[in-house]
Design a protein around this motif. Structure first.
Motif, mmCIF file in Angstrom:
data_model
loop_
_atom_site.group_PDB
_atom_site.id
_atom_site.type_symbol
_atom_site.label_atom_id
_atom_site.label_comp_id
_atom_site.label_asym_id
_atom_site.label_seq_id
_atom_site.Cartn_x
_atom_site.Cartn_y
_atom_site.Cartn_z
ATOM 1 N N SER A 75 -60.499 -6.907 9.098
ATOM 2 C CA SER A 75 -60.662 -8.286 8.384
ATOM 3 C C SER A 75 -59.735 -9.181 8.590
ATOM 4 O O SER A 75 -59.530 -10.449 8.551
ATOM 5 N N LEU A 76 -58.647 -8.913 9.485
ATOM 6 C CA LEU A 76 -57.424 -9.909 9.478
ATOM 7 C C LEU A 76 -57.667 -11.182 10.422
ATOM 8 O O LEU A 76 -57.111 -12.082 10.210
ATOM 9 N N LEU A 77 -58.474 -11.109 11.413
ATOM 10 C CA LEU A 77 -58.985 -12.192 12.269
ATOM 11 C C LEU A 77 -59.677 -13.240 11.459
ATOM 12 O O LEU A 77 -59.470 -14.366 11.721
ATOM 13 N N GLY A 78 -60.158 -13.090 10.345
ATOM 14 C CA GLY A 78 -60.731 -13.968 9.296
ATOM 15 C C GLY A 78 -59.691 -14.667 8.441
ATOM 16 O O GLY A 78 -60.066 -15.465 7.522
ATOM 17 N N ALA A 79 -58.413 -14.127 8.361
ATOM 18 C CA ALA A 79 -57.658 -14.604 7.552
ATOM 19 C C ALA A 79 -57.211 -16.108 7.996
ATOM 20 O O ALA A 79 -57.030 -16.337 9.184
ATOM 21 N N PRO A 80 -57.047 -17.057 7.018
ATOM 22 C CA PRO A 80 -56.452 -18.376 7.635
ATOM 23 C C PRO A 80 -55.241 -18.284 8.181
ATOM 24 O O PRO A 80 -54.186 -17.439 8.166
#
Length: 307
Positions: free
Chosen positions: A296-301
């Motif tokens: 899920s890190l790639l969806g972080a701002p």
């Protein structure tokens, strides 16, 4: 193989970073980081380079009890030579290496002990020589015997064999393949007769019995074709790419991971695009492969700090 990575033209010398590389081992590490039980079967030399390969795989949670040490051949070598910001030349030293002659018995032991749900092969192994080609073919026969799903990543390497040689082998393998992963220019290697556009070639492959054809487009994402419904396209996940090497293998690891989890086609492609993006955003063949918790890190701002 052992991989040596330079920082510029090799003829000028300088320092080299030592690691390991190999399409199948990259996929194995990617799957292990995502929480799957993975077994890598191959051959290394009875040398320090071979110990580095096996030690790295074990450290990443990959089972290597089926690997063999060949006392009469060295571990293969790969040199990476960056020439432009987005262009890297590779130099193979694999002729006569231990990896060019893996033992069929090692593959048999793995299947007899615990038949795998998925067998993953690439078009690189059969390119290494007659022994590797025969062992890979034997693995396909075992997969059929044990009802194991077969995934083939075409991964054509012109420096290892010709297109005609590849076509002869891959077309013979096709009846045993369930999931085929290839770029548009690799699909014709798997098909007799003249090539059409990639969508037409994918349809022909499905008609020949392949269950899923996944067409990779690099920075433009990927498209999957199945016998049910129309094609499904997945855009690439945008990242600042620093090293494209290994991104294709990471994509395959993500796709197979989601398949093993029972995800639908869209879910498989989405995870594959994510794992491929992690690899492109990291230096090295496998070093940037994400764990399941990191997906899920790639969806972080931008600028997010995870504590």
């Amino acid at each position: 193989m052992v991989a040596l990575r330079g920082e510029g033209p090799l003829k000028l010398g300088g320092t080299l970073r030592v690691s390991v590389a190999g399409a199948e081992s990259n996929v194995a590490i990617g799957l292990a980081r995502l929480g799957h039980r993975v077994h890598w079967t191959g051959a290394v030399g009875a040398d320090e380079a071979g110990e580095l390969v096996l030690r790295t795989l074990r450290a990443e949670g990959v089972e290597v009890s089926g690997a063999t040490r060949d006392a009469t051949a060295p571990t293969g070598l790969l040199l990476f030579e960056p020439r432009l910001p987005e262009v890297t030349r590779v130099h193979y030293y694999r002729t006569g290496s231990a990896g060019s002659r893996p033992a069929p018995a090692a593959v048999e032991r793995v299947f007899a002990t615990a038949p795998p749900r998925v067998l993953h092969l690439t078009g690189i192994t059969p390119a290494l020589g007659p022994a590797a080609r025969a062992t890979a073919g034997h693995a396909l026969r075992l997969a059929r015997r044990y009802s194991t799903l077969v995934c083939l990543d075409v991964n054509f390497r012109a420096r290892l064999w010709t297109a005609d040689e590849a076509a002869e082998v891959l077309r013979g393998w096709l009846p045993s393949v369930d999931v085929l992963i290839a770029s548009g220019d690799e699909l014709p290697l798997c098909l007799p007769g003249p090539a059409g556009d990639p969508a037409e070639d994918a349809a022909r492959l499905l008609a020949l019995g392949v269950r899923e054809v996944v067409l990779t487009h690099g920075a433009d994402g990927a498209t999957a074709f199945t016998g049910a419904g129309g094609p499904h396209h997945q855009p690439a996940v945008p990242v600042r790419a620093v090293d494209p090497v290994g991104a294709g293998d990471a994509f395959v690891a993500g796709y197979l991971s989601a398949l093993l989890d029972g995800a639908d086609l869209a879910g498989r492609l989405a995870r594959a695009a994510t794992t491929g993006a992690f690899a492109a955003a990291s230096r090295g063949d496998w070093e940037g492969a994400p764990t399941r918790a990191e997906l899920s890190l790639l969806g972080a701002p931008p600028g997010t700090v995870v504590r």
